[in-house]
Motif scaffolding. Structure first.
Motif, PDB file in Angstrom:
ATOM      1  N   GLN A 140     -15.869  16.930 -12.083  1.00 17.58           N
ATOM      2  CA  GLN A 140     -16.208  17.072 -13.495  1.00 17.58           C
ATOM      3  C   GLN A 140     -16.414  18.531 -13.892  1.00 17.58           C
ATOM      4  N   GLY A 141     -16.230  19.407 -12.946  1.00 20.33           N
ATOM      5  CA  GLY A 141     -16.441  20.838 -13.217  1.00 20.33           C
ATOM      6  C   GLY A 141     -15.152  21.539 -13.635  1.00 20.33           C
ATOM      7  N   GLN A 142     -15.141  22.869 -13.369  1.00 13.13           N
ATOM      8  CA  GLN A 142     -14.009  23.686 -13.794  1.00 13.13           C
ATOM      9  C   GLN A 142     -13.679  24.729 -12.729  1.00 13.13           C
ATOM     10  N   LYS A 143     -12.386  24.860 -12.457  1.00 17.28           N
ATOM     11  CA  LYS A 143     -11.885  25.923 -11.583  1.00 17.28           C
ATOM     12  C   LYS A 143     -10.434  26.197 -11.945  1.00 17.28           C
ATOM     13  N   ILE A 144     -10.037  27.464 -11.753  1.00 13.89           N
ATOM     14  CA  ILE A 144      -8.659  27.893 -12.016  1.00 13.89           C
ATOM     15  C   ILE A 144      -8.139  28.604 -10.763  1.00 13.89           C
ATOM     16  N   ILE A 145      -7.005  28.179 -10.326  1.00 11.04           N
ATOM     17  CA  ILE A 145      -6.370  28.810  -9.153  1.00 11.04           C
ATOM     18  C   ILE A 145      -4.978  29.277  -9.566  1.00 11.04           C
ATOM     19  N   ALA A 146      -4.678  30.553  -9.290  1.00 11.65           N
ATOM     20  CA  ALA A 146      -3.364  31.124  -9.650  1.00 11.65           C
ATOM     21  C   ALA A 146      -2.796  31.899  -8.468  1.00 11.65           C
ATOM     22  N   ILE A 147      -1.512  31.817  -8.278  1.00 10.64           N
ATOM     23  CA  ILE A 147      -0.824  32.559  -7.231  1.00 10.64           C
ATOM     24  C   ILE A 147       0.393  33.235  -7.858  1.00 10.64           C
ATOM     25  N   GLN A 148       0.693  34.466  -7.399  1.00 10.71           N
ATOM     26  CA  GLN A 148       1.771  35.237  -8.010  1.00 10.71           C
ATOM     27  C   GLN A 148       2.510  36.036  -6.936  1.00 10.71           C
ATOM     28  N   GLN A 149       3.817  36.144  -7.066  1.00  8.91           N
ATOM     29  CA  GLN A 149       4.656  36.876  -6.115  1.00  8.91           C
ATOM     30  C   GLN A 149       5.527  37.862  -6.876  1.00  8.91           C
ATOM     31  N   LEU A 150       5.562  39.093  -6.361  1.00 11.85           N
ATOM     32  CA  LEU A 150       6.404  40.119  -6.957  1.00 11.85           C
ATOM     33  C   LEU A 150       7.821  39.993  -6.407  1.00 11.85           C
ATOM     34  N   THR A 170      -0.105  37.370  -4.393  1.00 10.73           N
ATOM     35  CA  THR A 170      -1.459  37.592  -4.903  1.00 10.73           C
ATOM     36  C   THR A 170      -2.039  36.248  -5.366  1.00 10.73           C
ATOM     37  N   ILE A 171      -3.219  35.954  -4.910  1.00 13.01           N
ATOM     38  CA  ILE A 171      -3.883  34.708  -5.291  1.00 13.01           C
ATOM     39  C   ILE A 171      -5.216  35.040  -5.949  1.00 13.01           C
ATOM     40  N   GLY A 208       4.773  33.149 -10.678  1.00 14.29           N
ATOM     41  CA  GLY A 208       3.582  32.524 -10.114  1.00 14.29           C
ATOM     42  C   GLY A 208       3.318  31.144 -10.689  1.00 14.29           C
ATOM     43  N   GLY A 209       2.282  30.554 -10.163  1.00 14.13           N
ATOM     44  CA  GLY A 209       1.856  29.239 -10.637  1.00 14.13           C
ATOM     45  C   GLY A 209       0.361  29.221 -10.873  1.00 14.13           C
ATOM     46  N   THR A 210      -0.097  28.346 -11.804  1.00 12.31           N
ATOM     47  CA  THR A 210      -1.516  28.280 -12.158  1.00 12.31           C
ATOM     48  C   THR A 210      -1.968  26.825 -12.185  1.00 12.31           C
ATOM     49  N   TYR A 211      -3.139  26.585 -11.625  1.00 12.99           N
ATOM     50  CA  TYR A 211      -3.786  25.267 -11.723  1.00 12.99           C
ATOM     51  C   TYR A 211      -5.108  25.457 -12.455  1.00 12.99           C
TER      52      TYR A 211
END
Length: 422
Positions: free
Chosen positions: A91-101, A70-71, A281-284
């Motif tokens: 200079q902006g903002q974004k969050i990216i996360a990926i997760q595995q069951l 899941t992303i 999962g991991g988060t940026y």
């Protein structure tokens, strides 16, 4: 007067039978082996059941697949300080996360094992369907064969009797015979026609069922050789041996065993489901964390505090006990079915062996002389009628007995789950 009647019967007896034979619709002549091959190739129920097997194999494939990761992406819609819309640049903002069951306690393998056993069950159900339909096919095949033989004898008798009645009507109009004699012959003709109609109705039902099994629209003319019937002999194996063969071969018993195994596998799976799975999962995070360009690792799991899958585990345990009892019942049923089928075979074989050799030849010989002796005055009208009735009833009963003999042997094959008579 009787000589005249006899001559009329002798001249006309062959023609009605020939006319009736030529008016029959075209039939497909098949041996049992040809019918078996056509059945396996064309039967629509078997073809439909094969799609169920394909579906169960697809379910097995599905059970072996891993869950998709899941992303998620979170973007800044508006930067109020810089007054920018969708400020996702440097200079902006974004969050990216990926997760595995990640499944724990071997859940994936347990699901695969359960789906595999379900696929095996579908195969056993196909084999059991094939077994039942083949038994029906062979029983109908031989039933039609012996009914057609009986019908041929009835047609011969009807042709003779119809001509005799016509001759008697001529003589009655000339006052040479009494009304009582004429009506007695007509009553015999009426009864014989009713008996023939009953055979035709049963034959039509068997033909319909057999054509449906073979997926054809033509009437069947069974071709049966003497050696085909001779192969049905009392089995050399003991009753216990035949029961053991049935316990090894019966697909319906194997299906019951498969359901028991599925209950056990489902119990193991339900116990495994009580163990929480893990999500890794991991988060940026570009600018929303305590540092720029934050990269983090996440691990999460449920806490089995309220729901430990207690109800499902208890239900699965009860299902094992239920299926185990059904399996024991099925074993008892199989043993009793084999014993009963063997008893039927022995009884019908005893009956056939006791009457077939002498009984058939004697009645055929007697029937050939009935008309001649009636013409010569050696037998009375009452004796003539009694002999005709006895002959027709005996032929009908004998052919039914022969059909029952083959059906009893095929029933033994059916209950054993193996073709003993090849």
């Amino acid at each position: 007067m009787r000589l005249l009647i006899f001559l009329l019967v002798f001249i006309r007896v062959i023609l009605p039978a020939q006319a009736q034979t030529t008016t029959e619709p075209d039939s497909m002549r098949l041996t049992l082996q040809q019918a078996d091959s056509l059945f396996v190739k064309n039967n629509l129920l078997l073809l439909a059941e094969r799609f169920r097997i394909e579906a169960s194999q697809a379910q097995l494939l599905q059970a072996s697949l891993y869950d998709n990761p899941t992303i998620s992406v979170e973007l800044s819609t508006y930067n109020s300080e810089a007054r920018r819309v969708l400020d996702v640049g440097r200079q902006g903002q974004k969050i990216i996360a990926i997760q595995q069951l990640l499944y724990t306690a071997g859940k994936r393998n347990k699901r695969i094992a359960l789906a595999s056993e379900a696929a095996r069950l579908t195969e056993f159900e196909l084999l059991d369907l094939l077994r039942g339909l083949r038994f029906d096919l062979r029983s109908r095949f031989y039933s039609i064969y012996f009914q057609q033989k009986t019908l041929a004898r009835f047609d011969q008798q009807l042709a003779t009797l119809q001509t005799t009645v016509s001759a008697y009507e001529v003589q009655y109009n000339r006052n040479n015979v009494s009304l009582r004699e004429l009506l007695r012959l007509k009553a015999l003709l009426f009864q014989l026609n009713n008996d023939r109609t009953a055979i035709v109705f049963q034959l039509a039902d068997d033909q319909r069922a057999l054509r449906t099994l073979l997926s054809i629209d033509q009437p069947i003319k069974p071709v049966v050789l003497d050696e085909s019937l001779a192969r049905y002999q009392l089995p050399l194996q003991s009753e216990d041996t035949l029961q053991q063969i049935a316990l090894r071969n019966r697909p319906d018993l194997k299906a019951t065993e498969s359901l028991t195994r599925q209950a056990e596998l489902n119990y193991n799976l339900q116990r495994a489901l009580a163990v929480p799975d893990m999500r890794v999962g991991g988060t940026y995070d570009q600018a929303g964390s305590y540092v720029q360009n934050y990269v983090g690792l996440s691990v999460s799991t449920d806490i089995p505090f309220f729901n430990r899958n207690q109800g499902a585990i208890r239900a699965a345990r009860s299902q094992i006990s239920y299926q185990t009892q059904l399996q024991r019942q099925k074993v008892m049923q199989v043993n009793n079915e084999v014993a009963t089928a063997l008893q039927k075979v022995r009884e019908v074989e005893r009956r056939v062996q006791s009457v077939e050799q002498q009984f058939t030849d004697q009645f055929d010989e007697l029937n050939r002389g009935v008309v001649v002796n009636f013409q010569k005055g050696n037998i009375s009208l009452l004796e003539f009628v009694d002999l005709i009735e006895a002959y027709n009833d005996s032929i009908s009963q004998l052919n039914r007995l022969k059909a029952d003999r083959v059906s009893a042997y095929e029933e033994l094959n059916y209950f054993i789950g193996e073709d003993l008579f090849r």
